[in-house]
Design a protein around this motif. Structure first.
Motif, PDB file in Angstrom:
ATOM      1  N   GLY A 145       0.814  -1.205   0.000  1.00 58.72           N
ATOM      2  CA  GLY A 145       0.000   0.000   0.000  1.00 58.72           C
ATOM      3  C   GLY A 145       0.849   1.256   0.000  1.00 58.72           C
ATOM      4  O   GLY A 145       0.561   2.225  -0.712  1.00 58.72           O
ATOM      5  N   GLU A 146       1.905   1.229   0.793  1.00 56.16           N
ATOM      6  CA  GLU A 146       2.802   2.382   0.855  1.00 56.16           C
ATOM      7  C   GLU A 146       3.418   2.662  -0.502  1.00 56.16           C
ATOM      8  O   GLU A 146       3.541   3.819  -0.926  1.00 56.16           O
ATOM      9  CB  GLU A 146       3.895   2.120   1.900  1.00 56.16           C
ATOM     10  CG  GLU A 146       4.655   3.353   2.354  1.00 56.16           C
ATOM     11  CD  GLU A 146       5.798   3.719   1.419  1.00 56.16           C
ATOM     12  OE1 GLU A 146       6.273   4.863   1.474  1.00 56.16           O
ATOM     13  OE2 GLU A 146       6.232   2.844   0.623  1.00 56.16           O
ATOM     14  N   SER A 147       3.786   1.615  -1.215  1.00 54.03           N
ATOM     15  CA  SER A 147       4.380   1.768  -2.542  1.00 54.03           C
ATOM     16  C   SER A 147       3.385   2.371  -3.533  1.00 54.03           C
ATOM     17  O   SER A 147       3.752   3.224  -4.359  1.00 54.03           O
ATOM     18  CB  SER A 147       4.860   0.402  -3.052  1.00 54.03           C
ATOM     19  OG  SER A 147       5.389   0.499  -4.350  1.00 54.03           O
ATOM     20  N   TRP A 148       2.108   1.952  -3.448  1.00 51.15           N
ATOM     21  CA  TRP A 148       1.082   2.506  -4.337  1.00 51.15           C
ATOM     22  C   TRP A 148       0.862   3.991  -4.048  1.00 51.15           C
ATOM     23  O   TRP A 148       0.779   4.808  -4.965  1.00 51.15           O
ATOM     24  CB  TRP A 148      -0.225   1.733  -4.179  1.00 51.15           C
ATOM     25  CG  TRP A 148      -1.327   2.214  -5.082  1.00 51.15           C
ATOM     26  CD1 TRP A 148      -2.451   2.895  -4.720  1.00 51.15           C
ATOM     27  CD2 TRP A 148      -1.409   2.059  -6.507  1.00 51.15           C
ATOM     28  NE1 TRP A 148      -3.231   3.176  -5.805  1.00 51.15           N
ATOM     29  CE2 TRP A 148      -2.614   2.671  -6.927  1.00 51.15           C
ATOM     30  CE3 TRP A 148      -0.576   1.461  -7.460  1.00 51.15           C
ATOM     31  CZ2 TRP A 148      -3.010   2.708  -8.258  1.00 51.15           C
ATOM     32  CZ3 TRP A 148      -0.973   1.493  -8.784  1.00 51.15           C
ATOM     33  CH2 TRP A 148      -2.174   2.110  -9.180  1.00 51.15           C
ATOM     34  N   PHE A 149       0.799   4.328  -2.779  1.00 46.33           N
ATOM     35  CA  PHE A 149       0.649   5.737  -2.410  1.00 46.33           C
ATOM     36  C   PHE A 149       1.870   6.542  -2.864  1.00 46.33           C
ATOM     37  O   PHE A 149       1.734   7.675  -3.317  1.00 46.33           O
ATOM     38  CB  PHE A 149       0.481   5.869  -0.894  1.00 46.33           C
ATOM     39  CG  PHE A 149      -0.944   5.767  -0.410  1.00 46.33           C
ATOM     40  CD1 PHE A 149      -1.884   5.037  -1.113  1.00 46.33           C
ATOM     41  CD2 PHE A 149      -1.335   6.395   0.763  1.00 46.33           C
ATOM     42  CE1 PHE A 149      -3.196   4.939  -0.663  1.00 46.33           C
ATOM     43  CE2 PHE A 149      -2.641   6.315   1.217  1.00 46.33           C
ATOM     44  CZ  PHE A 149      -3.574   5.586   0.504  1.00 46.33           C
ATOM     45  N   TRP A 150       3.046   5.969  -2.730  1.00 39.47           N
ATOM     46  CA  TRP A 150       4.258   6.675  -3.120  1.00 39.47           C
ATOM     47  C   TRP A 150       4.215   7.055  -4.601  1.00 39.47           C
ATOM     48  O   TRP A 150       4.643   8.137  -4.982  1.00 39.47           O
ATOM     49  CB  TRP A 150       5.489   5.820  -2.839  1.00 39.47           C
ATOM     50  CG  TRP A 150       6.766   6.519  -3.171  1.00 39.47           C
ATOM     51  CD1 TRP A 150       7.554   6.357  -4.284  1.00 39.47           C
ATOM     52  CD2 TRP A 150       7.414   7.523  -2.376  1.00 39.47           C
ATOM     53  NE1 TRP A 150       8.637   7.195  -4.233  1.00 39.47           N
ATOM     54  CE2 TRP A 150       8.578   7.917  -3.076  1.00 39.47           C
ATOM     55  CE3 TRP A 150       7.122   8.126  -1.154  1.00 39.47           C
ATOM     56  CZ2 TRP A 150       9.446   8.896  -2.584  1.00 39.47           C
ATOM     57  CZ3 TRP A 150       7.988   9.084  -0.660  1.00 39.47           C
ATOM     58  CH2 TRP A 150       9.132   9.468  -1.377  1.00 39.47           C
ATOM     59  N   ASP A 151       3.654   6.195  -5.420  1.00 39.62           N
ATOM     60  CA  ASP A 151       3.630   6.449  -6.855  1.00 39.62           C
ATOM     61  C   ASP A 151       2.491   7.367  -7.269  1.00 39.62           C
ATOM     62  O   ASP A 151       2.598   8.064  -8.277  1.00 39.62           O
ATOM     63  CB  ASP A 151       3.519   5.128  -7.621  1.00 39.62           C
ATOM     64  CG  ASP A 151       3.839   5.288  -9.095  1.00 39.62           C
ATOM     65  OD1 ASP A 151       4.862   5.919  -9.416  1.00 39.62           O
ATOM     66  OD2 ASP A 151       3.076   4.789  -9.930  1.00 39.62           O
ATOM     67  N   THR A 152       1.400   7.388  -6.513  1.00 35.92           N
ATOM     68  CA  THR A 152       0.204   8.101  -6.954  1.00 35.92           C
ATOM     69  C   THR A 152      -0.077   9.392  -6.195  1.00 35.92           C
ATOM     70  O   THR A 152      -0.894  10.204  -6.656  1.00 35.92           O
ATOM     71  CB  THR A 152      -1.037   7.195  -6.839  1.00 35.92           C
ATOM     72  OG1 THR A 152      -1.128   6.681  -5.500  1.00 35.92           O
ATOM     73  CG2 THR A 152      -0.955   6.027  -7.812  1.00 35.92           C
ATOM     74  N   LEU A 153       0.572   9.630  -5.073  1.00 34.39           N
ATOM     75  CA  LEU A 153       0.355  10.848  -4.294  1.00 34.39           C
ATOM     76  C   LEU A 153       1.262  11.974  -4.774  1.00 34.39           C
ATOM     77  O   LEU A 153       2.472  11.789  -4.922  1.00 34.39           O
ATOM     78  CB  LEU A 153       0.652  10.613  -2.815  1.00 34.39           C
ATOM     79  CG  LEU A 153      -0.375   9.863  -1.967  1.00 34.39           C
ATOM     80  CD1 LEU A 153       0.236   9.532  -0.611  1.00 34.39           C
ATOM     81  CD2 LEU A 153      -1.656  10.675  -1.794  1.00 34.39           C
ATOM     82  N   VAL A 154       0.697  13.156  -4.986  1.00 36.34           N
ATOM     83  CA  VAL A 154       1.546  14.311  -5.269  1.00 36.34           C
ATOM     84  C   VAL A 154       2.249  14.778  -3.995  1.00 36.34           C
ATOM     85  O   VAL A 154       3.268  15.470  -4.065  1.00 36.34           O
ATOM     86  CB  VAL A 154       0.758  15.482  -5.890  1.00 36.34           C
ATOM     87  CG1 VAL A 154       0.280  15.146  -7.286  1.00 36.34           C
ATOM     88  CG2 VAL A 154      -0.407  15.920  -4.997  1.00 36.34           C
ATOM     89  N   ASP A 155       1.727  14.414  -2.832  1.00 35.41           N
ATOM     90  CA  ASP A 155       2.348  14.831  -1.576  1.00 35.41           C
ATOM     91  C   ASP A 155       3.132  13.701  -0.913  1.00 35.41           C
ATOM     92  O   ASP A 155       3.407  13.749   0.283  1.00 35.41           O
ATOM     93  CB  ASP A 155       1.305  15.395  -0.609  1.00 35.41           C
ATOM     94  CG  ASP A 155       0.287  14.340  -0.149  1.00 35.41           C
ATOM     95  OD1 ASP A 155       0.365  13.180  -0.582  1.00 35.41           O
ATOM     96  OD2 ASP A 155      -0.609  14.704   0.646  1.00 35.41           O
ATOM     97  N   ALA A 156       3.509  12.676  -1.695  1.00 36.27           N
ATOM     98  CA  ALA A 156       4.230  11.536  -1.135  1.00 36.27           C
ATOM     99  C   ALA A 156       5.508  12.009  -0.447  1.00 36.27           C
ATOM    100  O   ALA A 156       6.432  12.494  -1.094  1.00 36.27           O
ATOM    101  CB  ALA A 156       4.549  10.525  -2.230  1.00 36.27           C
ATOM    102  N   ASP A 157       5.552  11.859   0.842  1.00 39.27           N
ATOM    103  CA  ASP A 157       6.649  12.365   1.657  1.00 39.27           C
ATOM    104  C   ASP A 157       7.433  11.186   2.221  1.00 39.27           C
ATOM    105  O   ASP A 157       6.842  10.218   2.721  1.00 39.27           O
ATOM    106  CB  ASP A 157       6.091  13.224   2.796  1.00 39.27           C
ATOM    107  CG  ASP A 157       7.177  13.821   3.663  1.00 39.27           C
ATOM    108  OD1 ASP A 157       7.560  14.980   3.421  1.00 39.27           O
ATOM    109  OD2 ASP A 157       7.634  13.130   4.590  1.00 39.27           O
ATOM    110  N   ALA A 158       8.756  11.267   2.148  1.00 34.95           N
ATOM    111  CA  ALA A 158       9.593  10.134   2.546  1.00 34.95           C
ATOM    112  C   ALA A 158       9.447   9.775   4.015  1.00 34.95           C
ATOM    113  O   ALA A 158       9.734   8.644   4.409  1.00 34.95           O
ATOM    114  CB  ALA A 158      11.059  10.432   2.231  1.00 34.95           C
ATOM    115  N   GLY A 159       8.998  10.730   4.838  1.00 38.66           N
ATOM    116  CA  GLY A 159       8.761  10.435   6.240  1.00 38.66           C
ATOM    117  C   GLY A 159       7.318  10.076   6.519  1.00 38.66           C
ATOM    118  O   GLY A 159       7.009   9.011   7.062  1.00 38.66           O
ATOM    119  N   SER A 160       6.402  10.949   6.118  1.00 33.79           N
ATOM    120  CA  SER A 160       4.991  10.764   6.466  1.00 33.79           C
ATOM    121  C   SER A 160       4.378   9.532   5.825  1.00 33.79           C
ATOM    122  O   SER A 160       3.582   8.833   6.471  1.00 33.79           O
ATOM    123  CB  SER A 160       4.186  12.009   6.062  1.00 33.79           C
ATOM    124  OG  SER A 160       4.631  13.153   6.745  1.00 33.79           O
TER     125      SER A 160
END
Length: 499
Positions: free
Chosen positions: A385-400
């Protein structure tokens, strides 16, 4: 949109030598001109010596985690906006690609620069590159200076008695608040002396934006990246939204959040700009005080996640709580795909995932429901799930991003207990009571009555027919029963507790 000429310079020899050597400002996740300590110091020095300032952005995908597709789209727009802002001050934005330490040293040699400034990033891979750069520059007799980065408080300041970072948010935030206000934001430079001609890449050659298919239409419709937009959004939030923030922030059917996260992610706003603007607004209008306090605590959560990342560089891949290393996840490509596409049969979950695909963000309350559904109802590893969010979120933050996923999964810092399994039906009924959010993002359910929209499988055949819904065709049956999914999750949790 800025003329591309403001971002690029043909690869030619340098122009006439300036009266003083140029100063390079290395830009990273700080794509702004105001409250930019490195740029402020460079502009101040340049005003005294007449030195030109070279604003340099290096695309270095080896510097930490390479941004996902949605974040790369945002990056392109933000660089265009920044280039336009720099051009109004007679400067230009230089773009280069490659290992940052090598590229910056090359630009210093090409331009004759004797000083490089940058804002620090308190993350292990970025700090490693900073050390490499300092060494490379020193060998060539070039001075370097690192300034405080994008945090309210450096991680070294918030430590426990053993010298480790805190893993519980409330005492962490108390410590931050006890330190008082952070330094006041710095003004943007009024002008930047034109730099010598320095070769630059073009944004097009970086291919940050999608070609065919062009999936970014929803992003363009939703967002205007850049510092000016970020500051306008902050003003609008404090003027119109902050007063109701405490209650409305959990309602995806309302415009109750700040929507500042992508602007903070790319440094179009600094945390201390947000802090001081919010405190000033609350002093001017005490009625928004509770909303501002809650809003700043959310800024504090971002800070908390960044501090966690500083102490745990592998936050996106390793459980903070080692007992979860033996958790019996159940890989299921079909279920994962249904979740990603918003076809789980649970309307609030599907609405969130469709909002994410279209806009590049998802309402924070819904993020928790969606994440809980994946890791608990489906028993799919949180990292998927984290990987999917990382690819699709414009606000994907390496910490949050990883910290929030670990929080929901129960394996992170200050984590929600694993036995807390969100009921997607009850969450929808509580926070989207009329179904407005679901109707927007799951239009095939738009005619389902409010009392049934979060559980359409409970509708009678006549009610479904009246709403134009055929379960299993126009909208899927639930891919897992809530009660059974919850029971399975608790059984899995019991196994690692015994272990």
């Amino acid at each position: 949109m800025v003329n591309e000429a403001t971002l690029t310079t043909p690869r030619t020899t340098l122009s006439t030598t300036p009266s003083a050597p140029p100063i390079i400002v290395w830009l990273r996740d700080d794509l702004r001109l105001s409250d930019h300590p490195a740029l402020h110091a460079a502009a101040k020095a340049a005003a005294k010596t007449g030195a030109p300032v070279i604003c340099l952005y290096v695309l270095d995908d080896s510097a930490g985690r390479a941004p996902g597709a949605a974040a790369r789209w945002w990056l392109a727009q933000s660089l265009r906006a920044l280039g336009a802002d720099i051009a109004t001050r007679d400067g230009s934005l230089i773009l280069r690609k490659g290992p940052a330490a090598r590229v910056i040293a090359e630009v210093a040699r090409e331009s004759g620069a004797r000083t490089v400034h940058w804002n620090g990033i308190a993350q292990a891979p970025h700090q490693a590159i900073e050390r490499q750069l300092e060494s490379a520059l020193a060998k060539n007799g070039v001075d370097s200076q690192c300034f405080p980065g994008d945090l309210l408080v450096p991680p070294a300041v918030i430590r426990n008695k053993e010298g480790r970072g805190l893993r519980v948010f409330t005492p962490f935030w108390r410590r931050v608040l006890a330190l008082g206000d952070p330094p006041k934001p710095l003004p943007a430079p009024k002008d930047l002396r034109p730099a010598p001609t320095v070769a630059s890449d073009t944004l097009e050659t970086w291919k940050l934006e999608p070609g065919k298919p062009d999936w970014a239409g929803g992003l363009r419709e939703t967002w205007t990246p850049g510092e000016a937009s970020a500051r306008a959004r902050l003003r609008d939030f404090l003027k119109h939204t902050a007063q109701g923030y405490v209650g409305d922030r959990d309602r995806p059917d309302r415009e109750g959040t700040s929507r500042l996260s992508p602007h903070l992610r790319f440094g179009e706003l600094s945390p201390r700009q947000v802090w001081h603007a919010a405190r000033f607004a609350a002093a001017e209008n005490p009625a928004i005080g509770p909303g501002v306090d809650k809003f700043l605590s959310e800024l504090g959560w971002r800070e908390f996640c960044r501090h966690l990342l500083h102490d745990h560089p592998n936050l996106a891949t390793e459980n903070l709580q080692a007992n979860f290393d033996g958790f019996p996840w159940k890989p299921d490509a079909k279920a994962l795909s249904a979740w990603q596409r918003g076809r789980t049969g649970y309307p609030i979950v599907d609405a969130g995932l469709r909002e994410l695909w279209h806009t590049g963000v998802m309402h924070n309350r819904v993020r928790m429901v969606v994440a809980s559904f994946l890791v608990k109802h489906l028993l799919i590893d949180w990292r998927d799930g984290e990987s999917w969010f990382w690819d699709t979120l414009v606000d994907a933050d390496a910490g949050s991003n990883p910290a929030n996923w670990q929080w929901v999964a129960g394996c992170g810092a200050d984590a929600a207990p694993y036995f807390r399994v969100f009921n997607p039906v009850l969450q929808g009924e509580r926070f989207d009571p009329d179904g407005a959010y679901v109707r927007r993002w799951v239009p095939e359910l738009k005619d389902v009555p409010p009392e049934l929209i979060h559980q359409p499988w409970q509708a009678t055949p006549i009610e479904l027919a009246s709403a134009g819904v055929t379960l299993g065709k126009s909208y899927p049956h639930p891919i897992v029963d809530h009660a059974k999914g919850r029971e399975r999750a608790l059984t899995a949790y019991a196994k690692i507790r015994k272990g």
